[in-house]
Each structure stands twice: as structure tokens, then as C-alpha cells.
Design a protein around this motif. Sequence first.
Motif, PDB file in Angstrom:
ATOM      1  N   GLY A 142     -35.624   1.434  12.039  1.00 47.53           N
ATOM      2  CA  GLY A 142     -36.464   2.568  12.388  1.00 47.53           C
ATOM      3  C   GLY A 142     -37.940   2.248  12.342  1.00 47.53           C
ATOM      4  N   LEU A 143     -38.365   1.475  11.341  1.00 48.21           N
ATOM      5  CA  LEU A 143     -39.781   1.126  11.233  1.00 48.21           C
ATOM      6  C   LEU A 143     -40.233   0.277  12.421  1.00 48.21           C
ATOM      7  CD1 LEU A 143     -39.980   0.296   7.405  1.00 48.21           C
ATOM      8  CD2 LEU A 143     -40.704   2.393   8.566  1.00 48.21           C
ATOM      9  N   ALA A 144     -39.385  -0.670  12.863  1.00 48.39           N
ATOM     10  CA  ALA A 144     -39.747  -1.522  13.990  1.00 48.39           C
ATOM     11  C   ALA A 144     -39.861  -0.710  15.279  1.00 48.39           C
ATOM     12  CB  ALA A 144     -38.714  -2.630  14.158  1.00 48.39           C
ATOM     13  N   VAL A 145     -38.920   0.205  15.518  1.00 49.11           N
ATOM     14  CA  VAL A 145     -38.967   1.019  16.735  1.00 49.11           C
ATOM     15  C   VAL A 145     -40.181   1.940  16.714  1.00 49.11           C
ATOM     16  CG1 VAL A 145     -37.759   2.799  18.048  1.00 49.11           C
ATOM     17  CG2 VAL A 145     -36.484   0.882  17.097  1.00 49.11           C
ATOM     18  N   ASN A 146     -40.474   2.545  15.563  1.00 48.42           N
ATOM     19  CA  ASN A 146     -41.653   3.415  15.458  1.00 48.42           C
ATOM     20  C   ASN A 146     -42.942   2.629  15.670  1.00 48.42           C
ATOM     21  OD1 ASN A 146     -40.103   5.712  14.963  1.00 48.42           O
ATOM     22  ND2 ASN A 146     -40.088   5.361  12.750  1.00 48.42           N
ATOM     23  N   SER A 147     -42.981   1.391  15.182  1.00 46.57           N
ATOM     24  CA  SER A 147     -44.175   0.555  15.387  1.00 46.57           C
ATOM     25  C   SER A 147     -44.364   0.241  16.865  1.00 46.57           C
ATOM     26  CB  SER A 147     -44.052  -0.735  14.585  1.00 46.57           C
ATOM     27  OG  SER A 147     -43.960  -0.462  13.201  1.00 46.57           O
ATOM     28  N   ILE A 148     -43.258  -0.056  17.570  1.00 45.99           N
ATOM     29  CA  ILE A 148     -43.352  -0.318  19.008  1.00 45.99           C
ATOM     30  C   ILE A 148     -43.858   0.918  19.748  1.00 45.99           C
ATOM     31  CG2 ILE A 148     -42.006  -0.839  21.084  1.00 45.99           C
ATOM     32  CD1 ILE A 148     -40.201  -2.593  19.336  1.00 45.99           C
ATOM     33  N   ASN A 149     -43.354   2.091  19.376  1.00 49.57           N
ATOM     34  CA  ASN A 149     -43.818   3.331  20.008  1.00 49.57           C
ATOM     35  C   ASN A 149     -45.302   3.564  19.754  1.00 49.57           C
ATOM     36  OD1 ASN A 149     -41.316   4.015  21.126  1.00 49.57           O
ATOM     37  ND2 ASN A 149     -40.651   5.050  19.259  1.00 49.57           N
ATOM     38  N   VAL A 151     -47.611   1.231  19.193  1.00 51.88           N
ATOM     39  CA  VAL A 151     -48.382   0.256  19.984  1.00 51.88           C
ATOM     40  C   VAL A 151     -48.433   0.680  21.448  1.00 51.88           C
ATOM     41  CG1 VAL A 151     -48.408  -2.121  20.805  1.00 51.88           C
ATOM     42  CG2 VAL A 151     -47.910  -1.647  18.409  1.00 51.88           C
ATOM     43  N   VAL A 152     -47.295   1.119  21.979  1.00 51.44           N
ATOM     44  CA  VAL A 152     -47.260   1.564  23.383  1.00 51.44           C
ATOM     45  C   VAL A 152     -48.155   2.784  23.578  1.00 51.44           C
ATOM     46  CG1 VAL A 152     -45.772   2.515  25.188  1.00 51.44           C
ATOM     47  CG2 VAL A 152     -44.981   0.586  23.800  1.00 51.44           C
ATOM     48  N   ALA A 153     -48.149   3.724  22.613  1.00 52.39           N
ATOM     49  CA  ALA A 153     -49.010   4.908  22.721  1.00 52.39           C
ATOM     50  C   ALA A 153     -50.485   4.516  22.712  1.00 52.39           C
ATOM     51  CB  ALA A 153     -48.710   5.866  21.575  1.00 52.39           C
ATOM     52  N   GLY A 154     -50.858   3.501  21.935  1.00 51.07           N
ATOM     53  CA  GLY A 154     -52.241   3.036  21.930  1.00 51.07           C
ATOM     54  C   GLY A 154     -52.632   2.336  23.218  1.00 51.07           C
ATOM     55  N   LEU A 155     -51.703   1.604  23.828  1.00 52.38           N
ATOM     56  CA  LEU A 155     -51.997   0.896  25.064  1.00 52.38           C
ATOM     57  C   LEU A 155     -52.122   1.826  26.263  1.00 52.38           C
ATOM     58  CD1 LEU A 155     -49.636  -2.204  24.647  1.00 52.38           C
ATOM     59  CD2 LEU A 155     -52.131  -2.175  24.437  1.00 52.38           C
ATOM     60  N   ARG A 156     -51.600   3.039  26.139  1.00 52.69           N
ATOM     61  CA  ARG A 156     -51.704   3.981  27.252  1.00 52.69           C
ATOM     62  C   ARG A 156     -53.145   4.414  27.523  1.00 52.69           C
ATOM     63  NH1 ARG A 156     -46.474   7.557  25.345  1.00 52.69           N
ATOM     64  NH2 ARG A 156     -44.869   6.134  26.182  1.00 52.69           N
ATOM     65  N   ASP A 157     -54.039   4.239  26.544  1.00 53.16           N
ATOM     66  CA  ASP A 157     -55.435   4.626  26.720  1.00 53.16           C
ATOM     67  C   ASP A 157     -56.277   3.520  27.348  1.00 53.16           C
ATOM     68  OD1 ASP A 157     -54.805   7.042  25.551  1.00 53.16           O
ATOM     69  OD2 ASP A 157     -55.275   6.343  23.517  1.00 53.16           O
ATOM     70  N   PHE A 158     -55.699   2.334  27.568  1.00 52.49           N
ATOM     71  CA  PHE A 158     -56.452   1.242  28.178  1.00 52.49           C
ATOM     72  C   PHE A 158     -56.756   1.577  29.647  1.00 52.49           C
ATOM     73  CE2 PHE A 158     -56.455  -2.824  25.625  1.00 52.49           C
ATOM     74  CZ  PHE A 158     -56.274  -2.167  24.412  1.00 52.49           C
ATOM     75  N   PRO A 159     -57.955   1.240  30.107  1.00 52.52           N
ATOM     76  CA  PRO A 159     -58.337   1.628  31.476  1.00 52.52           C
ATOM     77  C   PRO A 159     -57.517   0.958  32.568  1.00 52.52           C
ATOM     78  CG  PRO A 159     -59.999   0.200  30.487  1.00 52.52           C
ATOM     79  CD  PRO A 159     -59.044   0.562  29.394  1.00 52.52           C
ATOM     80  N   LEU A 160     -57.127  -0.299  32.378  1.00 55.34           N
ATOM     81  CA  LEU A 160     -56.422  -1.029  33.429  1.00 55.34           C
ATOM     82  C   LEU A 160     -54.898  -1.018  33.263  1.00 55.34           C
ATOM     83  CD1 LEU A 160     -58.758  -4.160  33.808  1.00 55.34           C
ATOM     84  CD2 LEU A 160     -58.681  -2.093  35.226  1.00 55.34           C
ATOM     85  N   PHE A 165     -48.149   1.384  30.901  1.00 54.99           N
ATOM     86  CA  PHE A 165     -47.479   1.793  29.665  1.00 54.99           C
ATOM     87  C   PHE A 165     -47.201   3.287  29.622  1.00 54.99           C
ATOM     88  CE2 PHE A 165     -49.507  -2.229  28.440  1.00 54.99           C
ATOM     89  CZ  PHE A 165     -48.428  -2.867  27.843  1.00 54.99           C
ATOM     90  N   SER A 166     -47.864   4.068  30.474  1.00 57.81           N
ATOM     91  CA  SER A 166     -47.560   5.499  30.527  1.00 57.81           C
ATOM     92  C   SER A 166     -46.162   5.755  31.076  1.00 57.81           C
ATOM     93  CB  SER A 166     -48.599   6.211  31.405  1.00 57.81           C
ATOM     94  OG  SER A 166     -49.886   6.103  30.831  1.00 57.81           O
ATOM     95  N   ALA A 167     -45.652   4.800  31.844  1.00 56.58           N
ATOM     96  CA  ALA A 167     -44.304   4.949  32.411  1.00 56.58           C
ATOM     97  C   ALA A 167     -43.207   4.575  31.417  1.00 56.58           C
ATOM     98  CB  ALA A 167     -44.179   4.095  33.673  1.00 56.58           C
ATOM     99  N   TRP A 168     -43.598   3.992  30.292  1.00 53.16           N
ATOM    100  CA  TRP A 168     -42.593   3.586  29.308  1.00 53.16           C
ATOM    101  C   TRP A 168     -42.035   4.807  28.586  1.00 53.16           C
ATOM    102  CZ3 TRP A 168     -42.907  -1.583  26.321  1.00 53.16           C
ATOM    103  CH2 TRP A 168     -43.168  -2.625  27.224  1.00 53.16           C
ATOM    104  N   PRO A 169     -40.733   4.848  28.347  1.00 47.92           N
ATOM    105  CA  PRO A 169     -40.166   5.964  27.577  1.00 47.92           C
ATOM    106  C   PRO A 169     -40.406   5.775  26.081  1.00 47.92           C
ATOM    107  CG  PRO A 169     -38.443   4.420  28.148  1.00 47.92           C
ATOM    108  CD  PRO A 169     -39.699   3.906  28.811  1.00 47.92           C
ATOM    109  N   VAL A 170     -40.170   6.815  25.328  1.00 49.19           N
ATOM    110  CA  VAL A 170     -40.255   6.741  23.869  1.00 49.19           C
ATOM    111  C   VAL A 170     -38.923   6.199  23.352  1.00 49.19           C
ATOM    112  CG1 VAL A 170     -40.562   8.038  21.736  1.00 49.19           C
ATOM    113  CG2 VAL A 170     -41.889   8.654  23.768  1.00 49.19           C
ATOM    114  N   PHE A 171     -38.982   5.092  22.660  1.00 50.98           N
ATOM    115  CA  PHE A 171     -37.768   4.452  22.168  1.00 50.98           C
ATOM    116  C   PHE A 171     -37.224   5.188  20.954  1.00 50.98           C
ATOM    117  CE2 PHE A 171     -40.207   1.048  24.234  1.00 50.98           C
ATOM    118  CZ  PHE A 171     -39.272   0.636  25.170  1.00 50.98           C
TER     119      PHE A 171
END
Length: 313
Positions: A142-149, A151-160, A165-171
Motif C-alpha cells: 500500500g505504501l508503494a502504490v500511494n507513493s506512486i500516486n 509522484v504522478v499527482a505532482g508530475l501533473r502540474d509540470f508544464p510540458l 500524467f493527467s491521463a494516468w489513472p489512480v492506482f
Amino acid sequence: MSKRTLPRLLQTPAVVLLLIWMLIPLSMTLYFSFIRYVLNNLRRPEWTTPNLSNWRGFGNYEYVLFSAKDFWFAVQNSVFIVSSVIVVTVVLGLAIAVLINRSFPGQGIVRVLLISPFFVMPAVNGVLWINMILDPVLGLNGLAVNSINDVVAGLRDFPLLGWFFSAWPVFEPMSFRATQTSAYAVIVMVAWQWTPFAVLIFMTSLQSEDQQQKEAAILDGANAWSQFRNLTIPHLARPIAIVVMIQSIFHLSLYAEIEIVSRGNGNKNLPYLIGEFTSNNIGAASAAGIFAVILANIIAIFLLRMVGKSLMD
């Protein structure tokens, strides 16, 4: 003849004791499998004691084969778990043994740490894995999956890269107590515990590998994979056969891991099914036990022939 008689006389007490130790439980199991022996039966109280008057013949065997809903599933699951664990442990054992079969700093400590999981008790192994590693909430799963989520949520704010990453589902973390995945949890934890055994056997055998053949192969232009396939694997044929045989015998009696992971809910093998029968129907449990003995002997005979052929070669 006099030289042979004395050793045989000295061996006789041990052989007789071993025969008694083996034959009495087997004979009682065989006897119970032919009678009606049910611990809790209010309608027929005479069945609650093992008596020859409750003779049923092959009725218990017929019930186990054709009426017990989980028998064939337990046989199939036993074969699946045993074969999967053997494949994983042999492959990982070979890879780790070849990797550490060289001099490097801390070699002794690494070897001790690699072997240490083999000394963990099965019940402790099951509790450790299902609660601390595979648990979807508090475990590393659970900790590993939450960490991946996160990181993906933080990358969604990147301009390029945000659009990607916005198309990625929540694991969602996988629950290994579920019916479909509990067998995989058992395979993982048993393979983790028994891989060090394979590593120990293979590592010991690699110490006797002929280095002159490898040097000759290098001079002939053979690469590392060719040396492993044509020299190392044939050299380890006997140890691999022995590891397969020993693990097959031990893994056919798995019980603690299945009890801890799923309590038999959609994931049971023959020993677990026999344990469920033993809670009430001793006759059916004995018949299933005889089938388990037959299955174990078939596998043992096949593996012994395989090992014998390997030793002859």
C-alpha cells in the motif's frame, strides 16, 4: 557372512522402530478410510466412535472424489503452488548463486544474509509477508502504490509533461487476501523462504566447477551466456534435480501459509482440505489422506527416477 550379520543385527532395532513409526499411523488412516467415523452426529451416535460395525467400504473414497466440492480444486491448487514455487526458486537460486560465486568485499556477510530467510518459521513467514509487506493499507504494498500516486499527482502540474500524467489513472493497491490472488501470495512467501536453500545447494556445487573448461571456452570466443548454458547448467544438473525433489516433498504439505493468508477461502491444497475434513468427518479425511499419500509417492517416484538418471549421467 559373519561380518554382515553383526551390522544387520545392530541395525535391526532402528529399522523395526522406523517401520512401527510409519506403519501404525498409515494403517490407522487406511482403517478409518473404510468406516463411517464422524465426530459430531446426533442422528447416528454410533458413528462417533471408530468401530468395524460402521464399515463403509469405498464410500469415503467415492465421497471425496465425486461429492466433496473442493477436492479436485485442492489437487489442482497443490500442483500449481508446488510447481510455481519450484520454478521461481530454481531460477532465482541459479541467478543469485552465479552472481555471488565470486570474490567481493563483504562476501561472507552477504551469504549469511541470503541464507537467513530459510530459518524463518513458516507461520512467522506468513504473518510477516501478509501484514508487513502485502497488506494494501499498512504494508509496503500500500505504501508503494500511494507513493506512486503522489509522484504522478505532482508530475501533473509540470508544464510540458502534465498532459501525459493527467491521463494516468489512480492506482489501487492489490489485496492478496482475495480469492483470486491469495495463491500468488503463498507462492511469493514460500519462494522467498526456500530460495536460500536452492542458493546454498547451487553455490556449493559451483565451487567444484572446472575452471579450466571455462578458460578454454573463453579462448575459443564463447561469451558469458554460452558458458552458462553449455558448462554451468550441465554441471548443476544433479543439484537442480535434488532441489526439485526435496522441495516437491516439502511443499506438498504446505498449511500454515494458506491458513494465515486466506483461511482456505478459494485457496486450499490437499493438506488444508484434509484439515477441514478432520474437524468432523474423520473417514473422509482419512480417504483424502490416502489420496495425498498416493500423489506424493507418484511425484516422489518420478523425481527419484529423474535424480537417479541425472546421477547416472
